[in-house]
Design an enzyme around this catalytic site. Structure first.
Site, PDB file in Angstrom:
ATOM      1  CB  CYS A  25      -1.016  -0.053   1.291  1.00 54.74           C
ATOM      2  SG  CYS A  25      -0.143  -0.502   2.714  1.00 54.74           S
ATOM      3  CG  HIS A  67      -0.836   3.768   5.022  1.00 57.98           C
ATOM      4  ND1 HIS A  67      -1.504   3.301   6.080  1.00 57.98           N
ATOM      5  CD2 HIS A  67      -0.198   2.750   4.710  1.00 57.98           C
ATOM      6  CE1 HIS A  67      -1.303   1.894   6.176  1.00 57.98           C
ATOM      7  NE2 HIS A  67      -0.604   1.620   5.342  1.00 57.98           N
TER       8      HIS A  67
HETATM    9  P1  NAP Z   1      -6.738  -9.711   7.961  1.00 63.87           P
HETATM   10  O1  NAP Z   1      -7.720  -8.991   8.246  1.00 63.87           O
HETATM   11  O2  NAP Z   1      -6.237 -10.459   9.211  1.00 63.87           O
HETATM   12  O3  NAP Z   1      -7.722 -10.841   7.058  1.00 63.87           O
HETATM   13  C1  NAP Z   1      -6.911 -12.075   6.721  1.00 63.87           C
HETATM   14  C2  NAP Z   1      -7.950 -13.074   5.823  1.00 63.87           C
HETATM   15  O4  NAP Z   1      -7.415 -13.996   5.140  1.00 63.87           O
HETATM   16  C3  NAP Z   1      -9.115 -13.371   6.364  1.00 63.87           C
HETATM   17  O5  NAP Z   1     -10.220 -13.399   5.191  1.00 63.87           O
HETATM   18  C4  NAP Z   1      -8.909 -14.924   6.693  1.00 63.87           C
HETATM   19  O6  NAP Z   1      -9.972 -15.651   7.010  1.00 63.87           O
HETATM   20  C5  NAP Z   1      -8.040 -15.274   5.459  1.00 63.87           C
HETATM   21  N1  NAP Z   1      -7.190 -16.407   5.780  1.00 63.87           N
HETATM   22  C6  NAP Z   1      -6.371 -16.559   6.815  1.00 63.87           C
HETATM   23  N2  NAP Z   1      -5.648 -17.491   6.865  1.00 63.87           N
HETATM   24  C7  NAP Z   1      -6.278 -18.208   5.681  1.00 63.87           C
HETATM   25  C8  NAP Z   1      -6.212 -19.794   5.255  1.00 63.87           C
HETATM   26  N3  NAP Z   1      -5.328 -20.491   5.784  1.00 63.87           N
HETATM   27  N4  NAP Z   1      -6.879 -19.887   4.188  1.00 63.87           N
HETATM   28  C9  NAP Z   1      -7.645 -19.152   3.421  1.00 63.87           C
HETATM   29  N5  NAP Z   1      -7.870 -17.754   4.091  1.00 63.87           N
HETATM   30  C10 NAP Z   1      -7.194 -17.457   5.152  1.00 63.87           C
HETATM   31  O7  NAP Z   1      -6.043  -9.344   7.000  1.00 63.87           O
HETATM   32  P2  NAP Z   1      -5.800  -8.018   5.819  1.00 63.87           P
HETATM   33  O8  NAP Z   1      -5.388  -6.719   6.354  1.00 63.87           O
HETATM   34  O9  NAP Z   1      -7.080  -8.158   5.203  1.00 63.87           O
HETATM   35  O10 NAP Z   1      -4.648  -8.448   4.966  1.00 63.87           O
HETATM   36  C11 NAP Z   1      -4.645  -9.863   4.232  1.00 63.87           C
HETATM   37  C12 NAP Z   1      -3.499  -9.900   3.479  1.00 63.87           C
HETATM   38  O11 NAP Z   1      -3.422  -8.873   2.404  1.00 63.87           O
HETATM   39  C13 NAP Z   1      -2.012  -9.584   4.204  1.00 63.87           C
HETATM   40  O12 NAP Z   1      -1.422 -10.388   4.854  1.00 63.87           O
HETATM   41  C14 NAP Z   1      -0.993  -8.927   3.145  1.00 63.87           C
HETATM   42  O13 NAP Z   1      -0.518 -10.189   2.578  1.00 63.87           O
HETATM   43  C15 NAP Z   1      -2.270  -8.551   2.182  1.00 63.87           C
HETATM   44  N6  NAP Z   1      -2.266  -7.033   2.450  1.00 63.87           N
HETATM   45  C16 NAP Z   1      -1.445  -6.054   1.643  1.00 63.87           C
HETATM   46  C17 NAP Z   1      -1.726  -4.843   1.546  1.00 63.87           C
HETATM   47  C18 NAP Z   1      -1.070  -3.877   0.688  1.00 63.87           C
HETATM   48  O14 NAP Z   1      -0.184  -3.239   1.003  1.00 63.87           O
HETATM   49  N7  NAP Z   1      -1.403  -4.148  -0.533  1.00 63.87           N
HETATM   50  C19 NAP Z   1      -2.296  -4.151   2.630  1.00 63.87           C
HETATM   51  C20 NAP Z   1      -2.838  -4.969   3.523  1.00 63.87           C
HETATM   52  C21 NAP Z   1      -2.754  -6.206   3.666  1.00 63.87           C
HETATM   53  P3  NAP Z   1     -10.607 -16.079   8.364  1.00 63.87           P
HETATM   54  O15 NAP Z   1     -11.725 -15.221   8.226  1.00 63.87           O
HETATM   55  O16 NAP Z   1     -10.918 -17.504   8.223  1.00 63.87           O
HETATM   56  O17 NAP Z   1      -9.601 -15.950   9.561  1.00 63.87           O
HETATM   57  O1  3JN Z   2       1.477  -2.463   7.430  1.00 68.95           O
HETATM   58  C1  3JN Z   2       0.791  -1.994   6.505  1.00 68.95           C
HETATM   59  O2  3JN Z   2       0.461  -0.750   6.736  1.00 68.95           O
HETATM   60  C2  3JN Z   2       0.742  -2.787   5.326  1.00 68.95           C
HETATM   61  C3  3JN Z   2       1.010  -4.104   5.498  1.00 68.95           C
HETATM   62  C4  3JN Z   2       1.167  -4.799   4.388  1.00 68.95           C
HETATM   63  C5  3JN Z   2       1.135  -6.237   4.577  1.00 68.95           C
HETATM   64  C6  3JN Z   2       1.015  -6.793   5.842  1.00 68.95           C
HETATM   65  C7  3JN Z   2       1.036  -8.209   6.156  1.00 68.95           C
HETATM   66  C8  3JN Z   2       1.393  -9.023   4.823  1.00 68.95           C
HETATM   67  C9  3JN Z   2       1.869  -7.108   3.612  1.00 68.95           C
HETATM   68  C10 3JN Z   2       2.365  -6.602   2.133  1.00 68.95           C
HETATM   69  O3  3JN Z   2       1.323  -6.352   1.484  1.00 68.95           O
HETATM   70  O4  3JN Z   2       3.226  -5.984   2.044  1.00 68.95           O
HETATM   71  C11 3JN Z   2       1.913  -8.465   3.924  1.00 68.95           C
HETATM   72  C12 3JN Z   2       2.561  -9.181   2.797  1.00 68.95           C
HETATM   73  O5  3JN Z   2       3.784  -9.300   2.945  1.00 68.95           O
HETATM   74  O6  3JN Z   2       2.061  -9.888   2.191  1.00 68.95           O
END
Ligand code: NAP
Ligand code: 3JN
Length: 313
Positions: free
Chosen positions: A129, A253
């Site tokens: 992000c 952010h």
């Molecule tokens: P979150 O609120 O903790 O949500 C995690 C999601 O993943 C929930 O739907 C969870 O389902 C699911 N999950 C966890 N373990 C799983 C498994 N074994 N199989 C299938 N689904 C599973 O996290 P979030 O903030 O949405 O972020 C999720 C991911 O997106 C992060 O880990 C990161 O890689 C990515 N992300 C990217 C950005 C970016 O900067 N582009 C920003 C934030 C996040 P349950 O409800 O069943 O637990």
């Molecule tokens: O911390 C933040 O503000 C952004 C977080 C992104 C993030 C959180 C957990 C795992 C990422 C990401 O998208 O870079 C990951 C990841 O490495 O997939």
């Protein structure tokens, strides 16, 4: 007109719930949707355009008949399931870092490098992000005057660390205002031994520390920026450094970006302000442009360009 069977992997999460909203508002002709998560959420009811959809536990066979996967369930889950989805013919837009540095995987911000989509082999990565919102603002400046150096300091909101972490900050704020001790189990990094409260605090650590002293979040900003702008994660043509700090804000952010341009003779503050005023996508929200919206924008571009196919490129 082709219609698409879409699966959202991580549909119950902070990003996943926004992915659902963005898909509802998108131009993608959706034939069916599937909401996938872990066994913890299997059976939970969510909605798509007012219709109830039951969340399913993810298995490799969940991707049978799926054309397009929007994934946001963490890197380990993407590594496990996205190759299975591609094997079954689905094109995946992945919001995690699992494949971002793979040379065969385009890392795309449509305002900057939409054309990289043409080279996909089934997986397209959505950047971090903090990287997305920075490169969207820097690209028009780079196009006009060239870029030599970027020094960025971030002020990252609680929601970037996931729904549980965001809840923890809100609970800490309530505890503090009640005169109670704050409970800290997540920040700065879930799974590390030492935790600190984020409420009424600033944490100069996002993700784990790397050997060189940068945190992994800072490392991602540096190398993702180079890959998106120059198609080379280690490119030397633009010097980039980052300092990432978590701040006690729910969503949004902030970033302070110092940059040096190549064409100093012709650049001016007024010209840069004019460029940014008409640049698309500059206003940011970490869960939307930083994650869900950028992911759906990529999917819309794939549909527009008829690239929702693993074999046809
Ligand atoms: P979150 O609120 O903790 O949500 C995690 C999601 O993943 C929930 O739907 C969870 O389902 C699911 N999950 C966890 N373990 C799983 C498994 N074994 N199989 C299938 N689904 C599973 O996290 P979030 O903030 O949405 O972020 C999720 C991911 O997106 C992060 O880990 C990161 O890689 C990515 N992300 C990217 C950005 C970016 O900067 N582009 C920003 C934030 C996040 P349950 O409800 O069943 O637990
Ligand atoms: O911390 C933040 O503000 C952004 C977080 C992104 C993030 C959180 C957990 C795992 C990422 C990401 O998208 O870079 C990951 C990841 O490495 O997939």
């Amino acid at each position: 007109m082709r219609e698409y069977n879409v699966a959202i992997l991580g549909a119950t999460g902070a990003v996943g719930t926004r992915l659902i909203q963005q898909l509802e508002q998108s131009t993608i002709p959706v034939k069916s949707v599937k909401f996938l998560a872990s066994s913890r959420s299997a059976g939970k009811q969510l909605a798509f355009k007012g219709n109830p959809i039951t969340v399913e536990e993810t298995t490799p066979d969940s991707f049978e008949g799926v054309d397009l996967v929007l994934a946001s369930a963490g890197g380990a889950v993407s590594k496990r399931f996205l190759p299975e989805a591609v094997k079954r013919g689905a094109v995946c837009v992945d919001n995690t870092s699992a494949f971002r540095m793979d040379p065969d995987v385009p890392l795309v911000v449509p305002e900057v490098n939409e054309s990289a989509l043409e080279r996909h082999h089934g997986i397209i990565a959505n950047p971090n992000c903090s990287t997305i919102q920075m490169v969207v603002a820097l690209e028009p400046i780079r196009q006009a005057f060239g870029l030599k150096q970027v020094i960025v300091s971030t002020y990252q909101a609680a929601s970037g660390a996931g729904q549980q972490a965001w809840n923890e900050m809100n609970a800490q704020a309530q505890q503090h205002l009640n005169g109670e001790e704050m409970t800290s189990t997540i920040y700065p990094v879930k799974g590390e031994a030492k935790h600190y409260p984020l409420a009424f605090n600033l944490l100069p650590q996002i993700d784990v520390f790397e050997d060189g002293g940068y945190t992994h979040e800072e490392w991602k900003m540096i190398h993702e920026t180079k890959k998106i702008m120059l198609d080379d994660m280690d490119a030397k043509a633009i010097k980039v450094t980052a300092t990432c700090v978590r701040v006690p804000v729910g969503i949004g952010h902030g970033e302070a970006v110092y940059f040096e341009v190549k064409d100093e003779q012709n650049a001016s503050r007024e010209k840069i302000q004019q460029l940014l005023a008409k640049a698309p996508g500059v206003v940011s929200d970490n869960l939307l442009k930083g994650a869900a919206w950028n992911t759906v924008q990529i999917a819309e571009k794939l549909v527009e360009k008829n690239l929702v196919s693993v074999t046809k490129r």
